[in-house]
Design an enzyme around this catalytic site. Structure first.
Site, PDB file in Angstrom:
ATOM      1  N   ALA A  83       0.738  -1.130  -0.067  1.00 28.59           N
ATOM      2  CA  ALA A  83      -0.027  -0.078  -0.127  1.00 28.59           C
ATOM      3  C   ALA A  83       0.860   1.310   0.108  1.00 28.59           C
ATOM      4  CB  ALA A  83      -1.087  -0.164   1.177  1.00 28.59           C
ATOM      5  N   GLY A  84       1.910   1.177  -0.870  1.00 27.53           N
ATOM      6  CA  GLY A  84       2.738   2.275  -1.008  1.00 27.53           C
ATOM      7  C   GLY A  84       2.085   3.040  -2.465  1.00 27.53           C
ATOM      8  N   GLY A 144       0.987   0.505  -4.748  1.00 32.90           N
ATOM      9  CA  GLY A 144      -0.408  -0.196  -4.247  1.00 32.90           C
ATOM     10  C   GLY A 144      -1.479   0.615  -4.231  1.00 32.90           C
ATOM     11  N   PHE A 194      17.010  17.693 -12.286  1.00 35.22           N
ATOM     12  CA  PHE A 194      17.629  16.568 -11.656  1.00 35.22           C
ATOM     13  C   PHE A 194      18.634  15.759 -12.351  1.00 35.22           C
ATOM     14  CE2 PHE A 194      15.466  13.661  -8.404  1.00 35.22           C
ATOM     15  CZ  PHE A 194      15.421  14.854  -7.125  1.00 35.22           C
ATOM     16  N   ASP A 210       9.948  -8.629  -0.202  1.00 34.96           N
ATOM     17  CA  ASP A 210       8.953  -9.916  -0.190  1.00 34.96           C
ATOM     18  C   ASP A 210       8.195 -10.064  -1.471  1.00 34.96           C
ATOM     19  OD1 ASP A 210       9.753  -8.883   2.238  1.00 34.96           O
ATOM     20  OD2 ASP A 210       7.891  -8.961   3.112  1.00 34.96           O
ATOM     21  N   GLN A 261      20.980   0.262  -7.602  1.00 33.02           N
ATOM     22  CA  GLN A 261      21.474   1.521  -7.628  1.00 33.02           C
ATOM     23  C   GLN A 261      22.028   1.888  -6.248  1.00 33.02           C
ATOM     24  OE1 GLN A 261      18.736   5.229  -8.248  1.00 33.02           O
ATOM     25  NE2 GLN A 261      19.925   4.867  -9.918  1.00 33.02           N
ATOM     26  N   HIS A 297      22.967   5.305  -4.320  1.00 31.62           N
ATOM     27  CA  HIS A 297      22.666   6.715  -4.446  1.00 31.62           C
ATOM     28  C   HIS A 297      23.938   7.602  -3.869  1.00 31.62           C
ATOM     29  CE1 HIS A 297      20.977  10.754  -3.729  1.00 31.62           C
ATOM     30  NE2 HIS A 297      19.821  10.380  -4.401  1.00 31.62           N
ATOM     31  N   LEU A 326      19.035   9.253   3.426  1.00 31.77           N
ATOM     32  CA  LEU A 326      19.067   9.773   2.180  1.00 31.77           C
ATOM     33  C   LEU A 326      19.252  11.423   2.262  1.00 31.77           C
ATOM     34  CD1 LEU A 326      19.071   9.356  -1.096  1.00 31.77           C
ATOM     35  CD2 LEU A 326      16.825  10.003  -0.703  1.00 31.77           C
ATOM     36  N   THR A 379      18.752  14.322  -0.416  1.00 30.64           N
ATOM     37  CA  THR A 379      18.158  14.109  -1.800  1.00 30.64           C
ATOM     38  C   THR A 379      18.945  14.760  -2.797  1.00 30.64           C
ATOM     39  OG1 THR A 379      16.254  14.997  -2.973  1.00 30.64           O
ATOM     40  CG2 THR A 379      16.829  16.316  -1.166  1.00 30.64           C
ATOM     41  N   GLU A 380      18.892  14.311  -4.078  1.00 26.89           N
ATOM     42  CA  GLU A 380      19.387  14.742  -5.316  1.00 26.89           C
ATOM     43  C   GLU A 380      18.889  16.194  -5.506  1.00 26.89           C
ATOM     44  OE1 GLU A 380      19.672  11.895  -8.156  1.00 26.89           O
ATOM     45  OE2 GLU A 380      19.184  13.338 -10.013  1.00 26.89           O
ATOM     46  N   ARG A 437      23.369   9.000 -11.648  1.00 28.14           N
ATOM     47  CA  ARG A 437      23.746   8.312 -10.308  1.00 28.14           C
ATOM     48  C   ARG A 437      24.809   7.612 -10.279  1.00 28.14           C
ATOM     49  NH1 ARG A 437      17.738   7.843  -7.372  1.00 28.14           N
ATOM     50  NH2 ARG A 437      17.453  10.157  -7.231  1.00 28.14           N
ATOM     51  N   HIS A 477      20.256   1.826  -2.606  1.00 33.14           N
ATOM     52  CA  HIS A 477      19.089   2.869  -2.799  1.00 33.14           C
ATOM     53  C   HIS A 477      17.724   2.499  -3.578  1.00 33.14           C
ATOM     54  CE1 HIS A 477      16.900   6.424  -2.803  1.00 33.14           C
ATOM     55  NE2 HIS A 477      16.886   6.837  -4.065  1.00 33.14           N
ATOM     56  N   GLU A 479       8.536  -0.668  -7.540  1.00 34.42           N
ATOM     57  CA  GLU A 479       9.894  -0.766  -7.217  1.00 34.42           C
ATOM     58  C   GLU A 479       9.954  -2.462  -7.342  1.00 34.42           C
ATOM     59  OE1 GLU A 479      12.149   1.237  -4.459  1.00 34.42           O
ATOM     60  OE2 GLU A 479      14.009  -0.056  -4.666  1.00 34.42           O
ATOM     61  N   ARG A 523      18.709   3.967 -12.591  1.00 36.47           N
ATOM     62  CA  ARG A 523      17.504   4.671 -12.915  1.00 36.47           C
ATOM     63  C   ARG A 523      17.938   6.246 -12.612  1.00 36.47           C
ATOM     64  NH1 ARG A 523      14.336   7.032  -8.812  1.00 36.47           N
ATOM     65  NH2 ARG A 523      15.130   6.189  -7.244  1.00 36.47           N
ATOM     66  N   LEU A 557       9.093   7.462  -8.509  1.00 41.37           N
ATOM     67  CA  LEU A 557       7.680   7.691  -7.989  1.00 41.37           C
ATOM     68  C   LEU A 557       6.766   7.907  -9.335  1.00 41.37           C
ATOM     69  CD1 LEU A 557       8.266  10.637  -5.745  1.00 41.37           C
ATOM     70  CD2 LEU A 557       7.548   8.259  -5.157  1.00 41.37           C
TER      71      LEU A 557
HETATM   72  C1  LIG Z   1      14.791   7.678   1.059  1.00 41.03           C
HETATM   73  C2  LIG Z   1      14.273   7.480  -0.244  1.00 41.03           C
HETATM   74  C3  LIG Z   1      13.746   8.794  -0.979  1.00 41.03           C
HETATM   75  C4  LIG Z   1      13.547   8.607  -2.504  1.00 41.03           C
HETATM   76  N1  LIG Z   1      13.302   9.589  -3.288  1.00 41.03           N
HETATM   77  C5  LIG Z   1      12.561   9.464  -4.289  1.00 41.03           C
HETATM   78  C6  LIG Z   1      12.348  10.795  -5.089  1.00 41.03           C
HETATM   79  O1  LIG Z   1      12.418  11.693  -4.956  1.00 41.03           O
HETATM   80  N2  LIG Z   1      11.698  10.352  -6.532  1.00 41.03           N
HETATM   81  C7  LIG Z   1      11.548   9.098  -6.882  1.00 41.03           C
HETATM   82  O2  LIG Z   1      11.085   9.238  -7.924  1.00 41.03           O
HETATM   83  N3  LIG Z   1      11.848   8.117  -6.343  1.00 41.03           N
HETATM   84  C8  LIG Z   1      12.553   8.178  -4.914  1.00 41.03           C
HETATM   85  N4  LIG Z   1      12.627   7.026  -4.530  1.00 41.03           N
HETATM   86  C9  LIG Z   1      12.284   5.712  -4.900  1.00 41.03           C
HETATM   87  C10 LIG Z   1      10.632   5.649  -4.694  1.00 41.03           C
HETATM   88  O3  LIG Z   1      10.277   6.294  -3.381  1.00 41.03           O
HETATM   89  C11 LIG Z   1      10.416   4.126  -4.563  1.00 41.03           C
HETATM   90  O4  LIG Z   1      11.022   3.158  -5.396  1.00 41.03           O
HETATM   91  C12 LIG Z   1       8.955   4.063  -4.598  1.00 41.03           C
HETATM   92  O5  LIG Z   1       8.202   4.884  -3.755  1.00 41.03           O
HETATM   93  C13 LIG Z   1       8.555   2.631  -4.252  1.00 41.03           C
HETATM   94  O6  LIG Z   1       6.852   2.522  -4.040  1.00 41.03           O
HETATM   95  P1  LIG Z   1       6.186   1.181  -4.002  1.00 41.03           P
HETATM   96  O7  LIG Z   1       5.088   1.543  -3.847  1.00 41.03           O
HETATM   97  O8  LIG Z   1       6.936   0.307  -4.834  1.00 41.03           O
HETATM   98  O9  LIG Z   1       6.870   0.551  -2.718  1.00 41.03           O
HETATM   99  P2  LIG Z   1       6.742   0.955  -1.179  1.00 41.03           P
HETATM  100  O10 LIG Z   1       6.437   2.470  -0.979  1.00 41.03           O
HETATM  101  O11 LIG Z   1       7.973   0.666  -0.379  1.00 41.03           O
HETATM  102  O12 LIG Z   1       5.334   0.349  -0.390  1.00 41.03           O
HETATM  103  C14 LIG Z   1       5.872  -1.098  -0.298  1.00 41.03           C
HETATM  104  C15 LIG Z   1       4.445  -1.781   0.445  1.00 41.03           C
HETATM  105  O13 LIG Z   1       4.360  -2.971   0.458  1.00 41.03           O
HETATM  106  C16 LIG Z   1       3.888  -3.339   1.788  1.00 41.03           C
HETATM  107  N5  LIG Z   1       4.768  -4.712   1.806  1.00 41.03           N
HETATM  108  C17 LIG Z   1       5.938  -5.429   1.552  1.00 41.03           C
HETATM  109  N6  LIG Z   1       5.952  -6.343   2.014  1.00 41.03           N
HETATM  110  C18 LIG Z   1       5.134  -7.049   2.313  1.00 41.03           C
HETATM  111  C19 LIG Z   1       4.321  -8.263   2.596  1.00 41.03           C
HETATM  112  N7  LIG Z   1       5.328  -9.261   2.788  1.00 41.03           N
HETATM  113  N8  LIG Z   1       3.110  -8.225   3.124  1.00 41.03           N
HETATM  114  C20 LIG Z   1       2.212  -7.312   3.014  1.00 41.03           C
HETATM  115  N9  LIG Z   1       2.861  -6.052   2.697  1.00 41.03           N
HETATM  116  C21 LIG Z   1       4.062  -5.799   2.331  1.00 41.03           C
HETATM  117  C22 LIG Z   1       4.511  -2.381   2.613  1.00 41.03           C
HETATM  118  O14 LIG Z   1       3.650  -2.543   3.951  1.00 41.03           O
HETATM  119  C23 LIG Z   1       4.171  -1.239   2.055  1.00 41.03           C
HETATM  120  O15 LIG Z   1       2.888  -0.887   2.147  1.00 41.03           O
HETATM  121  C24 LIG Z   1      13.128   7.257  -3.058  1.00 41.03           C
HETATM  122  C25 LIG Z   1      13.471   6.161  -2.212  1.00 41.03           C
HETATM  123  C26 LIG Z   1      13.789   6.069  -0.962  1.00 41.03           C
HETATM  124  C27 LIG Z   1      14.167   5.034  -0.172  1.00 41.03           C
END
Ligand SMILES: Cc1cc2nc3c(=O)[nH]c(=O)nc-3n(C[C@H](O)[C@H](O)[C@H](O)COP(=O)(O)OP(=O)(O)OC[C@H]3O[C@@H](n4cnc5c(N)ncnc54)[C@H](O)[C@@H]3O)c2cc1C
Length: 560
Positions: free
Chosen positions: A12-13, A16, A116, A210, A229, A231, A241, A243-244, A275, A339, A363, A374, A380
């Site tokens: 639920a990021g 999701g 960027f 996971d 990657q 960073h 982090l 930020t860039e 990067r 990163h 991701e 990347r 994002l």
């Molecule tokens: C510090 C930081 C800064 C960043 N800044 C940028 C930026 O400025 N610009 C950019 O484009 N990208 C940036 N990135 C990269 C980008 O933020 C991520 O790649 C992206 O947000 C990932 O989103 P997601 O929804 O795929 O996963 P996530 O946001 O990581 O969400 C994963 C979800 O999966 C759930 N989950 C995981 N495993 C399980 C399981 N086994 N069972 C149930 N639920 C599970 C978690 O609870 C969570 O809800 C950054 C990354 C980091 C770490």
């Protein structure tokens, strides 16, 4: 079966939630599973911004965005997917704005865009330096508005595969204990990255890969797993982090001699090179004795207090809290840290995997729009655009198909496996293995890679996997048994590490994040302009290759 839905989103990021919203709007009965509260997902930590060719800060168009991304990927990105991303990005960003995302503004009120790394135009829309936080809140509001059910603090442990289709997920209920089975016509993995494979990482504790491991265990291929990657600007020793966006606003990188050393590595783009290029430059300076205690310096002082306070206030706070340094007055010591995983579950541009009913987005997935490297701000965007697309496709498929079967045997097998783990009374504690894994991955599979070190890492991971067989979970309880889930996460990480090393050894060239300066310093398009693919055969990785999709850009030498 404890529940059943048309579409079940695991994670639920940003990816999701965007997928769930789209599936809901397409008319499906949708639910999300998340091991943490949605707004605590790692997406909320994103700082710098999100890329779309809005053309607000200067001339820009999706085609330029696509070319920058192709070049940034060191030509390993699939160009059809990249074109889709760049074409749909502007509309998807305006959609977020219409939902209430408070982007920073230009003087005349349009969405502001900052430069960027490796971008031909200022293209990164941002909300100061808390962009991810803003997007997560906005998406969560939309989830709540639609009353989309979230199985919160449920840990997805196994996929249910029956009749050649993914038909649900077996979870551990963190709050109450016990296994829960949720059936679904389609499942979308949106579980994020796997930075926790490394000691120094920007990633949250929940980023344990996971979903990649779930897919691997279900027979689905992982793509480009060697591509982790680093960073260039993270704080020692934690990897927090910086930020860039700092460099986007004009910050300098200095070595111990006070030189802007990038003049020797990327004379045109300097601090705004990609990067991989900057991380290698930093590591070279550090290795050759021009670092300061394993770091280089990020200097913001010339930006002035006003700009730092307005656009980079979160960065200042991080640096004050974690380093005791106020960037208005002193440069910040930084180093490369793990990163982002460019690799992941192999999908097409609708998020479909090779297993019917199983999708992946964000991701966890490898579409692939990032190839071997990347660009900042594209992750994002990928979560939103490909979250939306997989939500749409998964809903359409689910609404056209009816049955869901979860065979009894699948559940009893899972119960038996869990009982065996919990019944074990002595053995090794998981954290020891986890620490060794992360430290050795950092040492042997980092910014620079050597054949002998990768071979050794393969043996180390083998040994750790053997020790993992005897791992003991001390907490036998039902309520918030994080000892148990951390042990399960460790199992995932070990399998991913093994896959990464196998791919790294096989890719005998230097491309993007995979740098082998000692034996194969050049990119080798003749032999390696192709994706690695890993599938699991009897629990062990099998390597294959897959062609890169080219549309209009022929590989060229990559300089910045
Ligand atoms: C510090 C930081 C800064 C960043 N800044 C940028 C930026 O400025 N610009 C950019 O484009 N990208 C940036 N990135 C990269 C980008 O933020 C991520 O790649 C992206 O947000 C990932 O989103 P997601 O929804 O795929 O996963 P996530 O946001 O990581 O969400 C994963 C979800 O999966 C759930 N989950 C995981 N495993 C399980 C399981 N086994 N069972 C149930 N639920 C599970 C978690 O609870 C969570 O809800 C950054 C990354 C980091 C770490």
């Amino acid at each position: 079966m404890d529940a059943q839905h048309d579409v079940l989103v695991v994670g639920a990021g940003c990816a999701g939630m965007r997928a769930a919203i789209e599936a809901f709007d397409a008319g499906a009965d949708v639910a999300m599973i998340s091991k943490i509260h949605p707004t605590r997902s790692h997406s909320g930590a994103a700082e710098g911004g999100i890329n779309a060719a809005l053309g607000n800060a200067s001339e820009d168009d999706p085609e330029t965005h696509a070319f920058d991304t192709v070049k940034g990927s060191d030509y390993l990105g699939d160009q059809d997917a990249i074109e889709i991303l760049c074409r749909e990005a502007p509309g998807d960003v305006y959609q977020l704005e219409n939902w209430g995302a408070v982007f920073s503004r230009t003087e005349d009120g349009r969405i502001a865009q900052r430069p960027f790394g490796a971008a031909g135009a200022p293209r990164t829309a941002y909300a100061a330096d808390i962009t991810g936080h803003v997007l997560v809140q906005v998406l969560y509001e939309q989830v709540v508005k639609r009353d989309i059910l979230t199985y919160e603090e449920w840990f997805a442990w196994k996929l249910v595969v029956d009749d050649g289709r993914c038909q649900g997920v077996i979870c551990w209920d963190l709050l109450n204990g016990g296994l829960k089975v949720v059936g679904a016509k389609t499942v979308i993995l949106a579980t994020g990255g796997a930075g926790r494979l490394y000691t120094g990482t920007t990633n949250a504790y929940s980023c344990t890969g996971d979903g990649m491991a779930l897919a691997l265990r279900a027979g689905v291929a992982l793509k480009d797993m060697e591509m982790m990657q680093f960073h260039p600007t993270t704080l020692a020793p934690t990897g927090v982090l910086i930020t860039e966006g700092c460099r986007g606003e004009g910050a300098y990188l200095l070595n111990s001699e006070g030189e802007r050393f990038l003049k020797d590595y990327a004379p045109n783009a300097m601090e705004l090179a990609s990067r991989d290029v900057i991380s290698r430059a930093e590591q070279t300076e550090i290795d050759q004795g021009r670092g300061i205690e394993g770091n280089v310096l990020l200097d913001l002082r010339h930006l002035g207090a006003e700009k730092i306070l307005e656009r980079l206030h979160g960065t200042r706070e991080l640096s004050m809290v974690f380093m005791g340094i106020d960037p208005i007055h002193e440069p910040i010591p930084v180093r490369p840290g793990a990163h982002y995983h460019m690799g992941g579950v192999d999908t097409d541009a609708w998020g479909q995997t090779s297993l019917t009913g199983l999708y992946a987005a964000g991701e966890v997935a490898c579409v692939s729009v990032h190839g071997a490297n990347r660009l900042g701000g594209n992750a994002l965007m990928e979560t939103i655009t490909f979250g939306k697309r997989s939500g749409r496709h998964a809903a359409d498929w689910a609404l056209a198909n009816t049955t869901v079967t979860v065979p009894e045997g699948v559940v009893t097998d899972a119960e038996r496996e869990l009982k065996a783990l919990l019944d074990r009374r002595d053995g090794e504690r998981p954290w020891k293995i986890r620490d060794e894994l992360a430290a050795t991955m950092h040492e042997n599979f980092g910014v620079f890679r050597r054949e002998d070190q990768m071979q050794r890492q393969g043996q180390i991971v083998d040994g750790l996997r053997e020790r993992y067989e005897r791992v003991v979970v001390e907490d036998k309880g039902d309520v918030f048994n994080s000892d148990l889930t951390q042990a399960l996460e460790l199992g995932f990480l070990l399998e991913l590490a093994e896959a990464m090393v196998v791919c790294g050894i096989a890719r005998k060239e230097s491309r993007g994040a995979h740098a082998r300066p000692h034996d194969f310093p050049e990119r080798d398009d003749e032999n390696f302009l192709k994706h690695t693919l890993v599938t699991s055969v009897d629990g062990r990785p099998r390597l294959d290759w897959k062609p890169v999709t080219m549309t209009k850009w022929e590989p060229k030498e990559r300089t910045y």
